[in-house]
Design an enzyme around this catalytic site. Structure first.
Site, mmCIF file in Angstrom:
data_model
loop_
_atom_site.group_PDB
_atom_site.id
_atom_site.type_symbol
_atom_site.label_atom_id
_atom_site.label_comp_id
_atom_site.label_asym_id
_atom_site.label_seq_id
_atom_site.Cartn_x
_atom_site.Cartn_y
_atom_site.Cartn_z
ATOM 1 N N HIS A 1 -5.916 -9.801 2.841
ATOM 2 C CA HIS A 1 -5.180 -9.567 4.087
ATOM 3 C C HIS A 1 -5.576 -8.218 4.674
ATOM 4 C CE1 HIS A 1 -2.491 -6.816 1.993
ATOM 5 N NE2 HIS A 1 -2.175 -7.746 1.121
ATOM 6 N N HIS B 1 -6.107 -5.072 2.483
ATOM 7 C CA HIS B 1 -7.366 -4.968 1.740
ATOM 8 C C HIS B 1 -8.491 -4.529 2.662
ATOM 9 C CE1 HIS B 1 -5.172 -8.331 -0.439
ATOM 10 N NE2 HIS B 1 -5.245 -7.395 -1.354
ATOM 11 N N CYS C 1 8.073 -5.472 -13.523
ATOM 12 C CA CYS C 1 7.801 -6.367 -12.392
ATOM 13 C C CYS C 1 6.539 -7.151 -12.692
ATOM 14 C CB CYS C 1 7.634 -5.596 -11.077
ATOM 15 S SG CYS C 1 7.067 -6.696 -9.729
ATOM 16 N N CYS D 1 3.801 -6.582 -9.948
ATOM 17 C CA CYS D 1 3.123 -5.283 -10.039
ATOM 18 C C CYS D 1 2.368 -5.150 -11.360
ATOM 19 C CB CYS D 1 4.108 -4.115 -9.988
ATOM 20 S SG CYS D 1 4.962 -3.876 -8.435
ATOM 21 N N CYS E 1 12.298 -5.016 -7.716
ATOM 22 C CA CYS E 1 11.077 -4.255 -7.428
ATOM 23 C C CYS E 1 11.125 -3.847 -5.954
ATOM 24 C CB CYS E 1 9.840 -5.103 -7.686
ATOM 25 S SG CYS E 1 8.351 -4.310 -7.055
ATOM 26 N N HIS F 1 8.079 -5.605 -4.148
ATOM 27 C CA HIS F 1 8.071 -7.066 -4.029
ATOM 28 C C HIS F 1 9.442 -7.670 -3.731
ATOM 29 C CE1 HIS F 1 4.251 -6.363 -6.254
ATOM 30 N NE2 HIS F 1 3.847 -7.209 -5.353
ATOM 31 N N LYS G 1 6.015 -3.206 5.428
ATOM 32 C CA LYS G 1 4.663 -3.113 4.902
ATOM 33 C C LYS G 1 3.946 -4.425 5.188
ATOM 34 C CE LYS G 1 2.130 -3.010 0.585
ATOM 35 N NZ LYS G 1 2.173 -3.368 -0.818
ATOM 36 N N LYS H 1 1.399 -10.107 2.302
ATOM 37 C CA LYS H 1 1.464 -11.557 2.307
ATOM 38 C C LYS H 1 2.823 -12.041 1.810
ATOM 39 C CE LYS H 1 -0.708 -15.619 2.509
ATOM 40 N NZ LYS H 1 -1.290 -16.151 3.739
HETATM 41 ZN ZN LIG Z 1 6.550 -5.433 -7.878
#
Ligand SMILES: [Zn+2]
Length: 505
Positions: free
Chosen positions: A17, A20, A125, A128, A143, A146, A300, A303
């Site tokens: 995405h 990156h 997590c 992560c 998290c 996430h 942020k 995805k």
């Molecule tokens: Zn995480």
């Protein structure tokens, strides 16, 4: 001189995405700029393929982790040429050469006495692949990255004695104020260290998708240490059979996002110290590209949060250069900032199409019409020369600190200066006045020269369109010294220039 720059290796579990693409393009701008300076550049990117998230995803899909990694790594490998990213090598942590070196280096860490076996219990997590410290846990044990519940994990692990490197890391930061850039991230890392370092897990026992621990093959290395070592291992095998570690290590720049600061700014130097390996020169930590949702709240780009601005769509419609330009022009590299299709469209039209593309086509058209298609062989305008004086050195100094946006801003100020010069001189009026022939020649020669010099400086940012323009200007030299205003010569013929930033269909 050798210059070694890396991106993080991208976790194969995600789909590529904009986040990156952002890091890869940033490192690419710096790599291309260093090549302009005659440096021997090695630019590394790649994929991180071990760890629980990949093992779990493969299980869900009913394929082996290797199959999943092979398939997904290909998407990242294919992304690089799409972005016009000029990496010299694409490492995969499942490369045999990487695994062998990881075992070798961590065996040395073990033999140096920095490892012990212990019981770990903590909040983990799985996305992560990281145990969270108290300060890193979101509301209701989630998290914060996430926004999923953390798992309580308890297992026997090998530990890395991070705590014993407290003093050495403090000395590193106190002695080298540009080890981490920008300053705000330096301070963040420095205060994390000051908060007191705790030993960290080096291995996982409940997992077999990873690099086996050589002194205890029931364990695999914790994916983060395996991944971090890619920066070092790649040099030993990327150039088939030639070990170039001595030539390129220590790395000049690791370019990373702020979400992986702790691993790179704290764990990584400690691990290198434990293995008696010299430390990298600089880490540059960039911010996030954020998108505003309907309520105006910024998120942020991720995805998993479902708010992806598709870089592929942007590249399809407007070209890769437009994406490369926009990301660094809109948001100051290093800070967080908002991106949107609206501001993209505005900058595309007003800056790329009008200020730059239109300046180029006007200049070439006028040279075609008024000078028989030859750049006038006369001296450049001294006043304009003064406004360009020292620009290549200024850009180089900024890019030495990864100040990609600031460097672009300085270049763009001169693009605007050239646009003002056209309006001041009004060559179409000069062309009607027989007494102004010399002034017309000076004007068109200076415009062509200014455009050429700026285009050399812009080439790391927009390699494709700048290549077309330099070819049309009849001088395709890319070295930084050629970016001095006045370094080009008059008398050459100009060529055809296709529209650089056309209106999308
Ligand atoms: Zn995480």
């Amino acid at each position: 001189m050798a210059f070694y720059i890396t991106t993080p290796i991208y976790y194969v579990n995600a789909a590529p995405h904009l986040g990156h693409a952002y890091t890869a393009i940033a490192a690419d701008v710096m790599a291309r700029h260093q090549r302009q300076r005659g440096e021997d550049v090695f630019f590394l990117t790649g994929t991180d393929e071990h760890g629980e998230p990949v093992a779990l995803a493969a299980e869900r899909e009913g394929v082996s982790p290797q199959e999943l990694a092979d398939r997904n790594a290909e998407r990242f490998r294919a992304l690089m040429p799409q972005l016009d990213v000029s990496n010299d090598y694409f490492i995969r942590t499942t490369d045999e050469g990487h695994k062998v070196r990881v075992q070798e280096i961590l065996q040395r860490v073990h033999d140096n006495g920095h490892v012990y076996k212990g019981m770990y219990e903590g909040w983990y997590c799985p996305r992560c692949a990281d145990f969270k410290t108290d300060a890193e846990i979101g509301p209701d044990n989630t998290c914060p990255i996430h926004r999923i519940p953390l798992d309580r994990e308890r297992e026997e692990n090998w530990f890395f004695r991070l705590s014993t490197f407290q003093e050495q890391l403090e000395q590193l930061y106190d002695g080298q104020s540009d080890f981490v850039l920008p300053k705000v991230r330096f301070n963040e890392a420095r205060s994390f260290i000051a908060g007191g370092l705790q030993d960290v897990s080096l291995s996982r026992a409940k997992l077999n998708w990873g690099v086996p621990v050589p002194w205890d093959p029931e364990h695999v290395f914790y994916v983060w240490f395996d991944a971090l070592l890619n920066y070092y291992t790649a040099l030993s095998f990327a150039h088939d059979g030639t070990d170039e570690t001595d030539k390129f290590w220590p790395a000049d720049f690791h370019v990373i996002g702020k979400d992986i600061l702790k691993f790179h700014a704290v764990f990584w130097p400690a691990m290198l110290l434990a293995a008696d390996i010299p430390l990298p020169e600089h880490l540059f930590i960039h911010g996030f590209l954020l998108m505003k949702d309907a309520s105006g709240e910024e998120h942020k780009m991720s995805k998993s949060l479902g708010n992806v601005l598709d870089p592929f769509e942007v590249m399809d419609q407007f070209g890769t250069d437009a994406l490369r330009y926009y990301c660094f022009r809109e948001v100051s590299f290093g800070l967080d900032g908002s991106v949107s299709t609206t501001t993209f469209g505005e900058r595309y039209t007003s800056e790329l199409a009008n200020e730059y593309g239109n300046l180029a086509s006007r200049t070439l058209n006028m040279i075609g019409r008024y000078c028989d298609g030859k750049v006038p062989d006369v001296a450049v305008e001294p006043q304009l020369a003064a406004d360009f004086d020292g620009l290549p050195a200024e850009v180089a100094a900024l890019l030495d600190r990864a100040e990609i946006t600031q460097a672009l801003d300085r270049i763009w100020a001169r693009v605007r200066r050239l646009n003002r010069y056209v309006e001041e001189k009004a060559p179409w009026k000069l062309a009607k006045d027989p007494d102004a022939a010399a002034e017309l020649q000076t004007t068109l020669r200076s415009l062509a020269e200014g455009l050429r010099a700026l285009t050399v400086l812009l080439s790391p940012y927009m390699p494709e369109s700048t290549g077309k323009l330099l070819a049309a200007l009849g001088d395709e030299r890319l070295e930084l010294s050629a970016a001095e205003f006045g370094d080009g010569s008059g008398g050459g013929s100009i060529g055809e220039l296709p529209p650089l930033f056309p209106k999308p269909q």
